[in-house]
Design a protein around this motif. Structure first.
Motif, mmCIF file in Angstrom:
data_model
loop_
_atom_site.group_PDB
_atom_site.id
_atom_site.type_symbol
_atom_site.label_atom_id
_atom_site.label_comp_id
_atom_site.label_asym_id
_atom_site.label_seq_id
_atom_site.Cartn_x
_atom_site.Cartn_y
_atom_site.Cartn_z
ATOM 1 N N MET A 71 0.931 -1.211 -0.029
ATOM 2 C CA MET A 71 -0.219 -0.097 0.151
ATOM 3 C C MET A 71 0.767 1.220 0.072
ATOM 4 S SD MET A 71 -2.785 1.354 2.930
ATOM 5 C CE MET A 71 -3.622 -0.248 3.077
ATOM 6 N N LEU A 130 -0.212 5.335 0.085
ATOM 7 C CA LEU A 130 -1.016 6.215 -0.122
ATOM 8 C C LEU A 130 -0.736 7.699 -0.207
ATOM 9 C CD1 LEU A 130 -3.630 5.007 2.550
ATOM 10 C CD2 LEU A 130 -3.831 4.666 -0.073
ATOM 11 N N ALA A 133 -1.844 11.506 -0.027
ATOM 12 C CA ALA A 133 -3.022 12.329 0.747
ATOM 13 C C ALA A 133 -2.905 13.824 0.351
ATOM 14 C CB ALA A 133 -3.310 11.799 2.111
ATOM 15 N N GLY A 151 -2.865 4.423 -4.164
ATOM 16 C CA GLY A 151 -4.355 4.917 -3.956
ATOM 17 C C GLY A 151 -4.198 6.474 -3.468
ATOM 18 N N VAL A 192 -5.700 9.734 -1.409
ATOM 19 C CA VAL A 192 -6.769 10.084 -0.246
ATOM 20 C C VAL A 192 -6.903 11.579 -0.430
ATOM 21 C CG1 VAL A 192 -7.108 10.074 2.209
ATOM 22 C CG2 VAL A 192 -5.684 8.252 1.095
ATOM 23 N N HIS A 220 -9.983 8.027 -2.515
ATOM 24 C CA HIS A 220 -10.917 8.079 -1.498
ATOM 25 C C HIS A 220 -10.768 9.329 -0.953
ATOM 26 C CE1 HIS A 220 -9.670 3.609 -1.764
ATOM 27 N NE2 HIS A 220 -8.396 3.870 -1.776
ATOM 28 N N ALA A 272 -4.146 10.620 6.058
ATOM 29 C CA ALA A 272 -3.576 9.442 5.374
ATOM 30 C C ALA A 272 -3.509 8.244 6.285
ATOM 31 C CB ALA A 272 -2.025 9.783 4.858
ATOM 32 N N ALA A 309 -5.396 4.807 6.018
ATOM 33 C CA ALA A 309 -4.692 3.553 6.004
ATOM 34 C C ALA A 309 -5.431 2.773 6.997
ATOM 35 C CB ALA A 309 -3.306 3.788 6.228
#
Ligand SMILES: [Zn+2]
Lengths: 219, 375
Positions: free
Chosen positions: A1, A3, A5, A59, A61, A91, A179, A183
Motif C-alpha cells: 500500500m 497512499l 494524501a 491510492g 486520499v 478515497h 493518510a 490507511a
C-alpha cells in the motif's frame, strides 16, 4: 500500500505519503491564497523526500471539505486527475475527520474550521475516530450553547474564543493524519468509511437572479 | 506527420470546460462540457457556478477527448492550459488539473494566454498563421484588436473596448428585449428578418479624434434601451427584428471598419476573426465584404472553434513545443488578468529569450491570487 494524501479545504496546503504502516513523508504550508501554486511542488517534494515516484502510488486520499470554495477544488481536481491517469482509486474523507483523528481525544468533542463570513464548519465527535453529526456551517454564537462544555479542535475554535472557550490542538489540518486514518480504514476493510471524492460546499453559490431590467431613460 | 507535437489543451477560463488534442496543426479531438444552461436564469455567467461545473466535468472531458483522438496519454508531448485571463476560480480548476496530468504523465506543462489561443486556433482550420497576423477577438469577455508577429512570443494590443465587451452588449440588448441569455444567437436570428437601416444607432469611438482601434459599446447599449423604452412609453409595439438588425449593424460596422483600418495602417494583408461573436452571421458577411474590397484575406474559423474550447489551447501549446518555448513551472499561477502580451508563462528557471513579455514579479502574483479562494 502506498497512499498519497492531499487536502486543500482549509488554509493549509498539506500533502503526505503513507505506506500502510507509517507516514513516509509529509509537509504542510498555511497560505489561504496560494493553494493552486503550492500543491504540486509540495507533492513533488514529498515524493522525492520518501524516494518514491507518483507511479508507485496505489491510492489517493483527498479531503473533500467542507471548505470555502476555490481552494477546496485544487486538491480534489488534482487527486481526480492523478487517480484517472494512474488508474488507482481516489478515497474521499471529510476534512474535519482528519483534524479529529489528529486530535487523538477519546472523549466527546467538536471540530470547527473557518468557513469565513463569520461562520464555522463543524461536526461533533464521540472520539477521534467517530463522527456523530453531518458537517454543518453556522455562526459560532448560534451553536455555542448546544456545544457548551465540549473541547473544540481546529481553527474555528481559535478564531471564536468567546463561543468556544476550551480549544484543543491541532489548529490546522494535516494530510499525515488524513493518510493515517485512511490507511487504518483500508486495513480494516472499512470501505464505507470513505466518501466519494466530491466537494462538500455546504453553501449554495453566491448568485442572484437579476431583478427586473433597469430602465435607463431619465425621469 | 507523426513527428509533429501531440498536445492536449485544457480551457476553463469561463463557462466551458474544453479539452482538445492536436498534432501540430491537425485537430484530433475537441471535447466540451458547457455550464451555460445553469447560468441562463442569472442572465450572465456566475463564477462559482462555473467553477463547480469545471470540477465535475474535468476528468470525464479529458477522458472523452483522449478516446475521441484515439491516442494514449503516454504519447502526448505536452499539456497546455489557459493560465489567464479569465475567471480566477474557474481558471484555477483547469490549471490544477493540467499540472496533475502533466506531472503524472511526466510531460512538460505550458500555461498559455487565452487570447493568443483564440488566434492560434485558426491554424487548425486554415493552416499556419501568416506572420504577422492581424486579429479581431470578440466575445462576451473580450473585444480586442491584436497584432501578432509571433503567436508564441509576440502579441501586441492595437486596441480594445473601453467599456463593455461586444458579446456583453448583445446579452444586454437581448435582456432589454426579453429574449433570454445568451443574447448573441437569438439577436443574429431575429436580425436576419429585420432592416439594419431602420434605426440609426450611434457608432461609438468613430470620430476623427477618437482612438482609432478602441471600441465602446456602452453608449450604443444605452441608446438602444432608450429607444425601446420610448416606444413602450408611447404604447407602441417594439419592432424587435428591426431593433435587433439595427443594433447588430452598429456593432459589426464599427468592429469591421476598425479591423480593416488596422490592417491597412499596419500593411497587413489578412485578418483573422475569433471569439464567440465571430459566429455572428452578419459580422462574417460584412467582414468578408469589406476585406474583399480592401484586398485583405479574411480567415475566420468555423463557429465551434471561435467560441471557447480546448482545441485552441492545444493548438497554441503545440506551437510552443514546435518552437521550443520554455515550459511552465509546477507553481504556475492562474492569473485572471494575464496581459495579452504574455503569450505564455515560462518557468522562472529558464531564460526568456524573446525580449518581449516577461513574467510577473511576485507581488503581482500574490495580488492577483487574492481573489482565488473566496470568489
Ligand atoms: Zn474567449
Amino acid at each position: 500500500m502506498l497512499l498519497l494524501a492531499v487536502d486543500t479545504a482549509t488554509p493549509a496546503v498539506t500533502v503526505a505519503l503513507h505506506d500502510g504502516v507509517s507516514v513516509l513523508a509529509a509537509e504542510s504550508q498555511v497560505d489561504a491564497r496560494r493553494h493552486g501554486e503550492l500543491l504540486l511542488p509540495a507533492v513533488d517534494r514529498v515524493l522525492a523526500g520518501a524516494g518514491r515516484a507518483l507511479g508507485d502510488v496505489t491510492g489517493l486520499v483527498v479531503g473533500v471539505g467542507p471548505g470555502p470554495y476555490t481552494g477546496l477544488r485544487v486538491g480534489l481536481v488534482t487527486a481526480a486527475a492523478f487517480g484517472s491517469t494512474l488508474g488507482v482509486p481516489v478515497h474521499g474523507l471529510c476534512t474535519l475527520d482528519g483534524l479529529a483523528y489528529a486530535a487523538g481525544l477519546d472523549e466527546p468533542f467538536v471540530v470547527a474550521t473557518d468557513a469565513r463570513r463569520k461562520e464555522v464548519y463543524w461536526a461533533r465527535y464521540a472520539d477521534s475516530r467517530t463522527r456523530l453529526t453531518e458537517p454543518a456551517v453556522d455562526r459560532p454564537a448560534d451553536i455555542a450553547a448546544e456545544l457548551a462544555g465540549l473541547p473544540v479542535v481546529g481553527a474555528g475554535g481559535v478564531l471564536y474564543p468567546e463561543s468556544f472557550p476550551d480549544t484543543r490542538a491541532p489548529e490546522h489540518q494535516s494530510a499525515a493524519a488524513l493518510a493515517s486514518l485512511a490507511a487504518e480504514r483500508l486495513a480494516a476493510g472499512d470501505t464505507d468509511g470513505f466518501l466519494p471524492p466530491l466537494p462538500l460546499y455546504l453553501r449554495r453559490p453566491d448568485a442572484q437572479v437579476p431583478k427586473n431590467y433597469k430602465v435607463v431613460t431619465p425621469k | 506527420m507523426a513527428d509533429e507535437p501531440l498536445v492536449l489543451g485544457i480551457e476553463t477560463s469561463c463557462d466551458e470546460t474544453g479539452v482538445g488534442i492536436v498534432r501540430g496543426t491537425t485537430l484530433l479531438a475537441d471535447s466540451i462540457a458547457s455550464s451555460v444552461d445553469e447560468h441562463a436564469r442569472f442572465g450572465g455567467v456566475v463564477p462559482e457556478v462555473a467553477s463547480r461545473a469545471h470540477l465535475e466535468a474535468m476528468v470525464p472531458t479529458v477522458e472523452r477527448a483522449l478516446k475521441e483522438a484515439g491516442v494514449s496519454a503516454r504519447d502526448l508531448d505536452g499539456i497546455a492550459v489557459t493560465a489567464g485571463p479569465g475567471l480566477a476560480g474557474a481558471l484555477l480548476v483547469g490549471v490544477s488539473a493540467a499540472k496533475a496530468y502533466a506531472y503524472a504523465l511526466g510531460k512538460p506543462l505550458y500555461g498559455v494566454n487565452h487570447l493568443a489561443s483564440h488566434i492560434c486556433v485558426d491554424q487548425l482550420e486554415h493552416g499556419p498563421l501568416p506572420e504577422p497576423t492581424m486579429a479581431l477577438l470578440v466575445s462576451g469577455g473580450h473585444s480586442s484588436l491584436l497584432l501578432a508577429p509571433d503567436i508564441t512570443a509576440d502579441v501586441r494590443p492595437m486596441g480594445a473596448t473601453i467599456d463593455d465587451a461586444a458579446g456583453e452588449a448583445f446579452d444586454k440588448i437581448a435582456r432589454v428585449l426579453q429574449l433570454g441569455f445568451p443574447g448573441g444567437p437569438v439577436i443574429d436570428r431575429l436580425a436576419r428578418e429585420g432592416d439594419p437601416a431602420a434605426i440609426a444607432f450611434p457608432r461609438g469611438l468613430t470620430g476623427p479624434r477618437d482612438a482609432p482601434y478602441d471600441f465602446s459599446f456602452s453608449g450604443l447599449k444605452t441608446s438602444v434601451a432608450r429607444w425601446i423604452e420610448a416606444k413602450r412609453a408611447a404604447g407602441e409595439d417594439v419592432p424587435v427584428r428591426d431593433v435587433a438588425a439595427s443594433f447588430q449593424e452598429a456593432v459589426v460596422d464599427v468592429l469591421t471598419r476598425k479591423a480593416v483600418r488596422a490592417c491597412k495602417d499596419e500593411g497587413v494583408d489578412h485578418l483573422m476573426i475569433g471569439g464567440g461573436v465571430a459566429a455572428n452571421s452578419r459580422l462574417r458577411a460584412l467582414a468578408a465584404d469589406r476585406c474583399e474590397r480592401a484586398g485583405i484575406r479574411l480567415r475566420v474559423p468555423r463557429p465551434g472553434l471561435c467560441t471557447d474550447n480546448g482545441a485552441m489551447v492545444a493548438a497554441l501549446g503545440a506551437e510552443m513545443v514546435a518552437r521550443n518555448r520554455p515550459a511552465s513551472d509546477w507553481d504556475l499561477s492562474a492569473d485572471s488578468s494575464l496581459p495579452v502580451t504574455e503569450t505564455h508563462v515560462p518557468g522562472q528557471g529558464h531564460a526568456h529569450g524573446h525580449g518581449h513579455g516577461h513574467t510577473h514579479d511576485h507581488d503581482h502574483v500574490h495580488e492577483v491570487s487574492k481573489d482565488n479562494l473566496y470568489s
